[in-house]
Design a protein around this motif. Sequence first.
Motif, mmCIF file in Angstrom:
data_model
loop_
_atom_site.group_PDB
_atom_site.id
_atom_site.type_symbol
_atom_site.label_atom_id
_atom_site.label_comp_id
_atom_site.label_asym_id
_atom_site.label_seq_id
_atom_site.Cartn_x
_atom_site.Cartn_y
_atom_site.Cartn_z
ATOM 1 N N THR A 158 -8.494 -93.569 112.367
ATOM 2 C CA THR A 158 -8.182 -92.169 112.657
ATOM 3 C C THR A 158 -6.744 -91.787 112.321
ATOM 4 O O THR A 158 -6.464 -90.629 112.075
ATOM 5 C CB THR A 158 -8.436 -91.861 114.140
ATOM 6 N N ASP A 159 -5.839 -92.766 112.280
ATOM 7 C CA ASP A 159 -4.427 -92.436 112.106
ATOM 8 C C ASP A 159 -3.803 -92.994 110.830
ATOM 9 O O ASP A 159 -2.590 -93.112 110.724
ATOM 10 C CB ASP A 159 -3.638 -92.942 113.314
ATOM 11 N N ALA A 160 -4.634 -93.344 109.844
ATOM 12 C CA ALA A 160 -4.109 -93.897 108.590
ATOM 13 C C ALA A 160 -5.113 -93.619 107.463
ATOM 14 O O ALA A 160 -6.231 -93.167 107.715
ATOM 15 C CB ALA A 160 -3.874 -95.395 108.731
ATOM 16 N N ASP A 161 -4.687 -93.905 106.245
ATOM 17 C CA ASP A 161 -5.564 -93.711 105.092
ATOM 18 C C ASP A 161 -6.726 -94.690 105.124
ATOM 19 O O ASP A 161 -6.596 -95.816 105.608
ATOM 20 C CB ASP A 161 -4.781 -93.910 103.791
ATOM 21 N N ALA A 162 -7.837 -94.264 104.571
ATOM 22 C CA ALA A 162 -9.026 -95.111 104.492
ATOM 23 C C ALA A 162 -8.807 -96.245 103.487
ATOM 24 O O ALA A 162 -7.983 -96.138 102.577
ATOM 25 C CB ALA A 162 -10.235 -94.278 104.083
ATOM 26 N N ILE A 163 -9.557 -97.320 103.680
ATOM 27 C CA ILE A 163 -9.516 -98.482 102.801
ATOM 28 C C ILE A 163 -10.919 -98.673 102.244
ATOM 29 O O ILE A 163 -11.904 -98.594 102.980
ATOM 30 C CB ILE A 163 -9.147 -99.765 103.573
ATOM 31 N N THR A 164 -11.027 -98.953 100.953
ATOM 32 C CA THR A 164 -12.293 -99.354 100.353
ATOM 33 C C THR A 164 -12.048 -100.679 99.651
ATOM 34 O O THR A 164 -11.074 -100.825 98.908
ATOM 35 C CB THR A 164 -12.800 -98.302 99.340
ATOM 36 N N GLU A 165 -12.920 -101.637 99.905
ATOM 37 C CA GLU A 165 -12.762 -102.979 99.348
ATOM 38 C C GLU A 165 -14.132 -103.487 98.913
ATOM 39 O O GLU A 165 -15.131 -103.264 99.583
ATOM 40 C CB GLU A 165 -12.170 -103.909 100.406
ATOM 41 N N THR A 166 -14.170 -104.160 97.774
ATOM 42 C CA THR A 166 -15.383 -104.805 97.293
ATOM 43 C C THR A 166 -15.121 -106.306 97.246
ATOM 44 O O THR A 166 -14.078 -106.733 96.753
ATOM 45 C CB THR A 166 -15.756 -104.284 95.891
ATOM 46 N N TYR A 167 -16.042 -107.089 97.777
ATOM 47 C CA TYR A 167 -15.888 -108.542 97.801
ATOM 48 C C TYR A 167 -17.254 -109.207 97.848
ATOM 49 O O TYR A 167 -18.266 -108.548 98.080
ATOM 50 C CB TYR A 167 -15.015 -108.987 98.974
ATOM 51 N N THR A 168 -17.265 -110.512 97.638
ATOM 52 C CA THR A 168 -18.513 -111.287 97.641
ATOM 53 C C THR A 168 -18.421 -112.373 98.702
ATOM 54 O O THR A 168 -17.401 -113.057 98.816
ATOM 55 C CB THR A 168 -18.767 -111.919 96.258
ATOM 56 N N MET A 169 -19.494 -112.521 99.453
ATOM 57 C CA MET A 169 -19.619 -113.577 100.466
ATOM 58 C C MET A 169 -20.798 -114.460 100.064
ATOM 59 O O MET A 169 -21.836 -113.959 99.641
ATOM 60 C CB MET A 169 -19.873 -112.979 101.849
ATOM 61 N N CYS A 170 -20.630 -115.775 100.211
ATOM 62 C CA CYS A 170 -21.704 -116.718 99.896
ATOM 63 C C CYS A 170 -22.013 -117.558 101.131
ATOM 64 O O CYS A 170 -21.107 -117.933 101.876
ATOM 65 C CB CYS A 170 -21.299 -117.629 98.741
ATOM 66 N N ARG A 171 -23.305 -117.851 101.306
ATOM 67 C CA ARG A 171 -23.758 -118.611 102.479
ATOM 68 C C ARG A 171 -23.832 -120.093 102.138
ATOM 69 O O ARG A 171 -24.541 -120.504 101.239
ATOM 70 C CB ARG A 171 -25.122 -118.123 102.960
ATOM 71 N N ASN A 172 -23.060 -120.896 102.898
ATOM 72 C CA ASN A 172 -23.087 -122.345 102.759
ATOM 73 C C ASN A 172 -24.384 -122.834 103.412
ATOM 74 O O ASN A 172 -24.556 -122.686 104.617
ATOM 75 C CB ASN A 172 -21.870 -122.962 103.446
ATOM 76 N N PRO A 173 -25.309 -123.426 102.645
ATOM 77 C CA PRO A 173 -26.593 -123.833 103.219
ATOM 78 C C PRO A 173 -26.480 -124.981 104.227
ATOM 79 O O PRO A 173 -27.358 -125.131 105.073
ATOM 80 C CB PRO A 173 -27.417 -124.241 101.997
ATOM 81 N N GLU A 174 -25.396 -125.746 104.169
ATOM 82 C CA GLU A 174 -25.229 -126.860 105.104
ATOM 83 C C GLU A 174 -24.777 -126.389 106.481
ATOM 84 O O GLU A 174 -25.174 -126.938 107.499
ATOM 85 C CB GLU A 174 -24.238 -127.878 104.539
ATOM 86 N N THR A 175 -23.913 -125.362 106.510
ATOM 87 C CA THR A 175 -23.377 -124.870 107.782
ATOM 88 C C THR A 175 -23.966 -123.521 108.181
ATOM 89 O O THR A 175 -23.772 -123.083 109.299
ATOM 90 C CB THR A 175 -21.844 -124.723 107.705
ATOM 91 N N ASP A 176 -24.656 -122.870 107.249
ATOM 92 C CA ASP A 176 -25.237 -121.538 107.431
ATOM 93 C C ASP A 176 -24.157 -120.485 107.687
ATOM 94 O O ASP A 176 -24.446 -119.418 108.210
ATOM 95 C CB ASP A 176 -26.275 -121.540 108.563
#
Length: 164
Positions: free
Chosen positions: A141-159
């Motif tokens: 509400t008191d600052a400029d908006a942020i837009t970010e694009t990123y990728t997350m990957c799921r580790n199958p061993e730890t989930d």
Amino acid sequence: MGRNYQALTAVCLAIVATAPMSGCAADGTIDMNRAIGTGLGAAVGLAACQLTGANDTECAAAILAGAAAGYIIADRIKPADKPQRDQTVATVLTAEDTSVGETTTYTVADTGSTGSVTLLGISTNNDGWECKQLEEDYDPTDADAITETYTMCRNPETDEWVNA
């Protein structure tokens, strides 16, 4: 060009070690959100470098970019907004029925901040891990908006989902 992991790890560790200074305020106190964000960003940059097979120069740039992004994001997300933001990201990552292009929104009642997380794509990385590309919008509400694009990957061993 071969990768010099010792030198790149040293760069990353130097950023992590000096991260507390990045969080210093004018009054000499330390903003732990900034310090942790900077250090984690550098570590994510190193991890991304190792996952993508980038050369030494690209890796150094990824480490510095990660540190800068971590600093900026940590500086901008209010501590009171973080739990709702984290929950929304987790919902998008773990949902079985989320369609590409679908947006999940949130509002933090205490602060009035709003945000959204959009699933941009689903893929598999070279290690066979499921990955999701996200676009996140955060509007305090008191600052400029942020837009970010990123990728997350799921580790199958730890989930666990990790930034790629």
